[in-house]
Design an enzyme around this catalytic site. Structure first.
Site, PDB file in Angstrom:
ATOM      1  CG  LEU A 516     -11.154  -0.549  -3.194  1.00 13.11           C
ATOM      2  CD1 LEU A 516     -10.931   0.451  -4.296  1.00 13.11           C
ATOM      3  CD2 LEU A 516     -12.517  -1.218  -3.332  1.00 13.11           C
ATOM      4  N   GLY A 517      -7.784  -3.469  -1.915  1.00 11.18           N
ATOM      5  CA  GLY A 517      -6.763  -4.471  -2.213  1.00 11.18           C
ATOM      6  C   GLY A 517      -5.396  -3.906  -1.945  1.00 11.18           C
ATOM      7  N   GLY A 519      -1.831  -3.140  -3.759  1.00 10.17           N
ATOM      8  CA  GLY A 519      -1.106  -3.037  -5.022  1.00 10.17           C
ATOM      9  C   GLY A 519       0.345  -3.399  -4.817  1.00 10.17           C
ATOM     10  N   GLY A 520       1.133  -3.208  -5.854  1.00 12.16           N
ATOM     11  CA  GLY A 520       2.554  -3.532  -5.788  1.00 12.16           C
ATOM     12  C   GLY A 520       3.255  -2.771  -4.673  1.00 12.16           C
ATOM     13  CG  PHE A 521       4.077   0.808  -5.229  1.00 12.50           C
ATOM     14  CD1 PHE A 521       3.340   1.959  -5.145  1.00 12.50           C
ATOM     15  CD2 PHE A 521       4.357   0.246  -6.464  1.00 12.50           C
ATOM     16  CE1 PHE A 521       2.896   2.566  -6.289  1.00 12.50           C
ATOM     17  CE2 PHE A 521       3.898   0.862  -7.614  1.00 12.50           C
ATOM     18  CZ  PHE A 521       3.163   2.022  -7.529  1.00 12.50           C
ATOM     19  CB  VAL A 524      -6.017   0.301  -3.669  1.00  7.75           C
ATOM     20  CG1 VAL A 524      -6.917   1.237  -4.458  1.00  7.75           C
ATOM     21  CG2 VAL A 524      -4.685   0.125  -4.385  1.00  7.75           C
ATOM     22  CE  LYS A 538      -0.551   2.662  -7.114  1.00  8.31           C
ATOM     23  NZ  LYS A 538      -0.621   2.240  -8.499  1.00  8.31           N
ATOM     24  CG  ASP A 635       3.296  -5.206 -14.298  1.00 11.57           C
ATOM     25  OD1 ASP A 635       3.336  -6.387 -14.694  1.00 11.57           O
ATOM     26  OD2 ASP A 635       3.081  -4.901 -13.109  1.00 11.57           O
TER      27      ASP A 635
END
Ligand SMILES: *[C@@H]1O[C@H](CO)[C@@H](O)[C@H](O)[C@H]1NC(C)=O
Ligand SMILES: *[C@@H]1O[C@H](CO)[C@@H](O)[C@H](O)[C@H]1NC(C)=O
Ligand SMILES: *[C@@H]1O[C@H](CO)[C@@H](O)[C@H](O)[C@H]1NC(C)=O
Ligand SMILES: *[C@@H]1O[C@H](CO)[C@@H](O)[C@H](O)[C@H]1NC(C)=O
Ligand SMILES: *[C@@H]1O[C@H](CO)[C@@H](O)[C@H](O)[C@H]1NC(C)=O
Ligand SMILES: *[C@@H]1O[C@H](CO)[C@@H](O)[C@H](O)[C@H]1NC(C)=O
Ligand SMILES: *[C@@H]1O[C@H](CO)[C@@H](O)[C@H](O)[C@H]1NC(C)=O
Ligand SMILES: *[C@@H]1O[C@H](CO)[C@@H](O)[C@H](O)[C@H]1NC(C)=O
Ligand SMILES: *[C@@H]1O[C@H](CO)[C@@H](O)[C@H](O)[C@H]1NC(C)=O
Length: 828
Positions: A516-517, A519-521, A524, A538, A635
Site C-alpha cells: 500500500l505504501g 511509512g516512516g519506518f 505497509v 505495517k 505528527d
C-alpha cells in the site's frame, strides 16, 4: 563613476557589480582601495568596501555577505570614525598597517603596526580580513599579523571567537550598533566573564541582562536546546592560553550568524534562501526568568508558576511584604542555620535547573559527583554543588549565596543545595509536579517497554493470553490524575497476536502488488484474513534502527485506544526479527491522496470535508483529554488521516506520539520529530511540545482541507507568505472565502466554511497560550452561534525585506521537500 553615497539594498548590490575590483581578494601597498571599489573573497562569500548605513551619508569600511540579497554588514572597521564624503580610501602601509584615510588624506582609523616587510591584506572566505606576509607564510591563523576576527563588532560568524586570550588580554566581545544608521558601539554588548566558571553575559552598559550559564560539556547550562541543533557544532575552549566560545556550521550551504541587536537581544539568524530573508533561529532573553536573578539569592524562578518566584526548600522570603507584592528580588533566607561541625547537614536535589551564577563558584574538573559532595560537606562555607559536565564528572562548588537560579520544563541539570538536617525532611511546599510527572512518565515509559518485552515472551508461546503481569506492574504506578490506575479494564492489554504464517498467507508473502505504501519506518501491505476481513500490515523494516522504538511506542499506545476516529489496531505479530502491526484496512487510503489530487479532490464536497474536520477534532480531543492515557500525537498531517469506506477520518501513525502526565503543560524534547509545515513554531524552534502543538497542526490541516492546498511548498509570492499567512491576510481583508478549494464548487454553507477557517486561524496562532484547546475547538466547530475571538497572526509566516525580520518567520521553507516525517535536530 559617481554613485549616490547612500547604502541602500539595491545600490549595495549594484556597487558590487560595477565596482572596479582591485585585485580580487587582495589589498597590497601599491594599490589602495578607493570608495566604490570592493574586495570579494575567493569563494564569493564576503565582500569588503565602503558603505553607508540606512538613513546616513557617512561612509564606513565594512564587510558584508556577497551572496545574501539583504544587505547585511558583519564587520565595520572605522565604526566610531566615519568619513563624511565618499572619497575615502583603505590602504596597507609598507610595514603592514591598515589605514583608512578621508577626503583630505587624514587617517581616521588604523589597525596598529605589525612590522611586516612584505605585507598583504586579504579577505578570506570566512569573512576574516587579515594582514600577513605576502610570501612564504602559510595561511594558518597563527601567521596573521592582524585579523578582523580579533575585533568583532556586533556579529559572531562561524569560526570567530567570543572570549579571551589570557596572555595578551585580548577580549573579543560583541557590541551592538548604536542604531540602524550608526555602527558606533551602542549600549548593549555580549562578553565572556572569566571569573569562577566562565559564562557569557549579555550586558546593557554595565548591567547584566542575561547569562548563558557555564559551559557544561556540550552546551551552556542556560541553553538546554543547544544540543538539539545538529546543524551546528558549538565549542567552548578553556586552557592556559585562551577561554572562548565559537561555533561552526556543519552544512556548508547554511548561512548563520549570532548578533547582539540594538534593543539588547541576542539572536541567532539563519538565511532563508527560498524566501530571501533572515529568520530568527533562536534568541535570548526569552522570558521573565531569563532576567538576571529575578528571584534573588536562594530564590528559584519558574515560568510555569504564578508568581514565578519561590524559595528553595528550607528557605523563606527575606522580606515577605515585597514577596507578597511579587517582587522576589530580595530573595530568601535559611529557615535553619547550617550546622557544619556536627556533620548533620544534607542536600536537597533541585531538578532541571539552569545552574546558578557561577561567577563566584569554584570548579574542579578532576572530581566525581560523589567527591564533589564530600568536598562540599567538608567546607563549611559551601552552599551547593553540581556536576560541571552534563555527561558526568567535574565539580562546581558555590561558597556564597546562590543567585539567578531557574528551572526549565525539560533539559536542565540537578543542583544539590545544602540544608540543615531540620529542613531536610520537610516535603517541599514548592512541588514541581510537572517535573516529577516528567520523571514518572520516564519510568512509566520504561515500564511500558518492559511490558512490551513481556509481550514478546508471551508471543513466543503463541497463546492468546492477557499480559496481566506486565500490566499489573503498570497498575501499581500512579501519577498525575489521569493515568492507567483507574478502571479495571486498564490493567489488561487485550491485543491478539498473530503468527507469522497467517500474515504471510494473508499478504500473499508480502507480495509487491499488495503493497500500500511506505511509512516512516517500513512498508505497509494490504492483506486478507480468511474470507472476510481486510487488514493493513505495517512491517517494520529490519534495517530500521530508529523504527524499533517507535514500533514499541505505537503498540503500547494504540492498543489502549478505542475511538471511531482513531485507526483500530487489530493485533501484532512479533516473531524472530519480524515486527508487524495489523490494522483495520482503510479502503480510501489517506486524506492527502484526495486533497492534493485535482481529479480526486472533486469527490470531496464540503459536507464530506466538514465531517472529516469534525472527526479529526473528536479523535484529537479523545487523545488529549478523554482517553485514559493523555497523548500528544506530534505528527498530525494529511497523510496520517486515513479514510474508511464512508470517508470517515481515522487518525493513524502513533509512532511519534508521547504520553504526558495530567499536570504537565508542555514538554521539551531533545529530538524534534514531525513534519515541516505542520510543526508549531515553539516545537520546531525550541523542541517544546504540548497539546497546543497538535492544535497548531490541526489548524494547518483544516486550512489544507478547506483550500485543497498544502501549507508546505505553496508560496504566495505576492505577499511573501505561505498558506497560513495567505489565509490570515485573506481573512483580515474579509475575503476568507477566496481560500476555499475550487473543487468544492460554489454552493456551500458559507457561514460554516468561514467558521472552520476562523477556528483554524485560532489554532495556528503563534503563541501556544493563544490557541484554543481541542475541547473548545470541538465546541466552536459545532456551534453556529459561538462568538469566536479574533485570530492573531499565525506562526511561521515568512516575510521579506531588509532587516524586517518577523520573529514568526521560519526556516520551514528552506528545508527539505519530501513529505515524510523527519527528525529535524538529532541530539548531538
Ligand atoms: C578637509 O580640508 C578642508 C580644507 O582644508 C576643510 O575645510 C575640511 O574641514 C577638511 N575635512 C575634514 C573631514 O577634515
Ligand atoms: C609603519 O609605518 C608607519 C607609517 O608608514 C609608521 O608610522 C610606523 O611607525 C611603522 N611601524 C613600524 C613597526 O615600523
Ligand atoms: C595569545 O596572545 C599571545 C600574546 O600575544 C600570543 O602569543 C598567542 O599566540 C595568542 N594565542 C592565540 C591562541 O592566539
Ligand atoms: C569588550 O572588549 C573591549 C576591547 O577589548 C573592551 O574595551 C571592553 O571593555 C569589552 N567590553 C566588555 C563588556 O567586556
Ligand atoms: C564532558 O564529558 C564528555 C564525556 O565524558 C567529554 O567528552 C567532554 O570533554 C567533557 N567536557 C568537559 C568540558 O570536560
Ligand atoms: C531585537 O530583537 C528583538 C527580538 O527578536 C526584536 O523584538 C527587536 O525588534 C530587535 N531590535 C532591532 C533593533 O532589530
Ligand atoms: C551540634 O553540636 C553542638 C556541640 O556538640 C551541640 O550543642 C548542638 O546542639 C549540636 N547541634 C545539633 C543540631 O545536633
Ligand atoms: C561574588 O563575590 C563578590 C565578593 O565577595 C561579591 O561582591 C559579588 O557580588 C559576588 N557575585 C555574585 C554574582 O554573587
Ligand atoms: C571552601 O571553599 C572555598 C572555595 O573553594 C575556598 O576558598 C575556601 O578556602 C574553602 N574553605 C575551607 C575551610 O576549606
Amino acid at each position: 563613476m559617481r554613485r549616490p553615497p547612500v547604502f541602500q539594498p539595491l545600490l549595495l548590490f549594484l556597487s558590487s557589480l560595477f565596482s572596479l575590483s582591485v585585485g580580487g581578494d587582495l589589498l597590497t601597498p601599491t594599490q589602495p582601495l578607493r570608495d566604490g571599489q570592493t574586495l570579494i573573497s575567493a569563494g564569493g562569500n564576503f565582500e569588503l568596501g565602503f558603505f553607508s548605513p540606512v538613513n546616513s551619508n557617512n561612509r564606513y569600511v565594512g564587510i558584508w555577505y556577497h551572496k545574501v540579497s539583504v544587505p547585511t554588514v558583519v564587520w565595520v572597521a572605522n565604526r566610531q570614525h566615519p568619513i563624511s564624503e565618499p572619497k575615502g580610501s583603505l590602504s596597507i602601509t609598507a610595514n603592514g598597517t591598515l589605514v583608512i584615510t578621508d577626503q583630505n588624506s587624514t587617517a581616521v582609523w588604523s589597525s596598529g603596526s605589525s612590522g611586516l616587510t612584505n605585507p598583504v591584506a586579504q579577505l578570506l572566505d570566512s569573512g576574516n580580513f587579515i594582514v600577513k606576509e605576502a610570501k612564504g607564510a602559510s595561511n594558518g591563523p597563527g601567521s596573521f599579523a592582524w585579523q578582523s576576527f580579533d575585533y568583532p563588532t556586533d556579529t559572531l560568524l562561524p569560526g570567530m571567537k567570543l572570549g579571551w586570550n589570557l596572555t595578551s588580554h585580548l577580549n573579543r566581545n560583541l557590541t551592538a550598533w548604536t542604531d540602524a544608521s550608526d555602527p558606533a558601539p551602542g549600549y548593549y554588548s555580549m562578553a565572556l566573564d572569566v571569573e569562577g566558571d566562565p559564562e557569557i553575559f549579555l550586558l546593557g552598559g554595565a548591567h547584566r541582562l542575561w547569562r548563558t550559564g557555564p559551559w557544561v560539556g556540550q552546551r551552556f547550562s542556560g541553553i538546554p536546546e543547544m544540543k538539539t541543533y545538529s546543524m551546528f557544532t558549538f565549542n567552548f575552549v578553556m586552557d592556559q592560553d585562551e577561554i572562548y566560545y565559537t561555533f561552526n556550521i556543519l552544512d556548508g550551504s547554511v548561512i548563520s550568524r549570532l548578533i547582539v541587536n540594538q534593543s539588547g537581544v541576542t539572536q541567532r539568524l539563519v538565511w532563508l534562501e527560498q524566501s530571501q530573508a533572515w529568520s530568527i533561529f533562536w534568541f535570548a532573553p526569552k522570558d521573565q526568568c531569563d532576567g538576571v536573578s529575578p528571584c534573588g539569592p536562594f530564590g528559584i524562578c519558574d515560568t510555569n508558576n504564578s508568581p514565578i518566584c519561590d524559595c528553595l526548600q528550607g528557605f523563606e522570603p527575606r522580606s515577605p511584604t515585597n514577596w507578597a507584592l511579587r517582587d522576589g528580588s530580595d530573595g530568601c533566607k535559611r529557615k535553619t542555620a547550617l550546622d557544619c561541625r556536627n556533620g548533620t547537614d544534607g542536600f536537597v536535589t533541585v531538578n532541571e535547573v539552569k545552574l546558578p551564577d557561577t561567577s563566584n563558584s569554584t570548579v574542579d574538573m578532576s572530581l566525581s559527583l560523589d567527591q564533589c559532595r564530600a568536598m562540599c560537606l567538608r567546607n563549611c562555607s559551601c552552599t551547593a554543588y553540581a556536576s560541571a559536565n552534563t555527561s558526568g564528572g567535574g565539580c562546581i562548588i558555590w561558597t556564597a549565596e546562590i543567585t539567578d537560579l531557574r528551572v526549565f520544563t525539560f533539559g536542565g541539570q540537578d543542583l544539590y543545595v545544602r540544608l540543615a538536617a531540620a529542613d531536610l525532611g520537610s516535603a517541599s511546599k514548592h512541588s514541581h509536579l510537572s517535573r516529577i510527572a516528567a520523571i514518572v512518565v520516564g519510568s512509566v515509559l520504561g515500564t511500558l517497554l518492559l511490558g512490551w518485552i513481556g509481550c514478546c515472551i508471551w508471543n513466543k508461546k503463541r497463546r492468546r493470553r492477557r499480559t496481566k503481569q506486565a500490566m499489573s506492574m503498570l497498575g501499581t504506578i500512579s501519577f498525575a490524575n489521569n493515568y492507567i490506575n483507574e478502571g479495571t479494564e486498564g490493567n489488561e492489554l487485550d491485543l491478539p497476536s498473530y503468527d507469522l504464517g497467517t500474515i504471510v498467507a494473508a499478504t500473499d508473502n508480502f507480495s509487491i502488488k499488495n503493497k500500500l505504501g511506505e511509512g516512516g519506518f517500513g512498508p505497509v501491505y494490504k492483506g486478507k484474513l480468511g474470507e472476510e476481513q481486510e487488514i493493513a500490515v505495517k512491517r517494520l523494516a529490519k534495517t530500521s534502527v530508529q523504527g524499533i522504538d517507535e514500533f514499541k511506542n505505537e503498540v503500547m499506545l494504540i492498543a489502549k485506544l478505542q475511538h471511531r476516529n482513531l485507526v483500530q489496531l487489530l493485533g501484532c505479530c512479533i516473531q524472530g526479527e519480524e515486527r508487524m502491526l495489523i490494522y483495520e484496512y482503510m479502503p480510501n487510503k489517506s486524506l492527502d491522496a484526495f486533497l492534493f489530487d485535482k481529479a480526486k479532490a472533486a469527490l470531496l464536497d464540503w459536507q464530506t470535508r466538514y465531517n472529516i474536520i469534525a472527526g479529526i477534532a473528536r479523535g484529537l480531543l479523545y487523545l488529549h483529554q478523554d482517553s485514559r492515557l493523555r497523548i500528544i500525537h506530534r505528527d498530525l498531517k494529511a497523510s496520517n488521516i486515513l479514510l474508511d469506506k464512508e470517508m470517515n477520518p481515522k487518525i493513524s501513525d502513533f509512532g511519534m506520539a508521547r504520553i504526558f502526565g495530567g499536570d504537565e503543560a508542555e514538554v521539551n524534547t531533545h529530538r524534534v520529530v514531525g513534519t515541516y509545515g505542520y510543526m508549531s513554531p515553539e516545537y520546531a524552534m525550541d523542541g517544546i511540545f504540548s497539546v497546543k502543538s497538535d492544535v497548531f497542526s490541526f489548524g494547518v490541516l483544516v486550512l489544507e482541507i478547506t483550500s485543497g492546498k498544502k501549507n508546505r511548498g505553496v508560496y504566495y509570492s505576492n505577499r511573501h507568505t505561505n498558506l497560513l499567512g495567505h489565509a490570515w491576510y485573506l481573512w483580515k481583508e474579509g475575503n476568507g472565502l477566496e481560500l476555499v478549494d475550487e473543487s468544492i464548487g460554489y454552493s456551500f454553507p458559507m457561514a460554516e466554511v468561514l467558521r472552520c477557517i476562523k477556528v483554524a486561524l485560532l489554532c495556528v496562532q503563534e503563541h501556544p497560550e493563544d490557541r484554543p484547546t481541542m475541547s473548545s475547538v470541538v465546541l466552536m466547530l459545532g456551534s453556529e452561534s459561538a462568538c469566536l475571538p479574533y485570530p492573531k497572526q499565525p506562526g511561521f509566516v515568512a516575510t521579506k525585506g531588509p532587516f524586517e525580520i518577523d520573529s514568526s518567520s521560519s526556516k520551514q521553507d528552506s528545508l527539505t521537500v519530501n513529505d515524510l516525517s523527519v527528525t529535524v535536530f538529532e541530539a548531538r
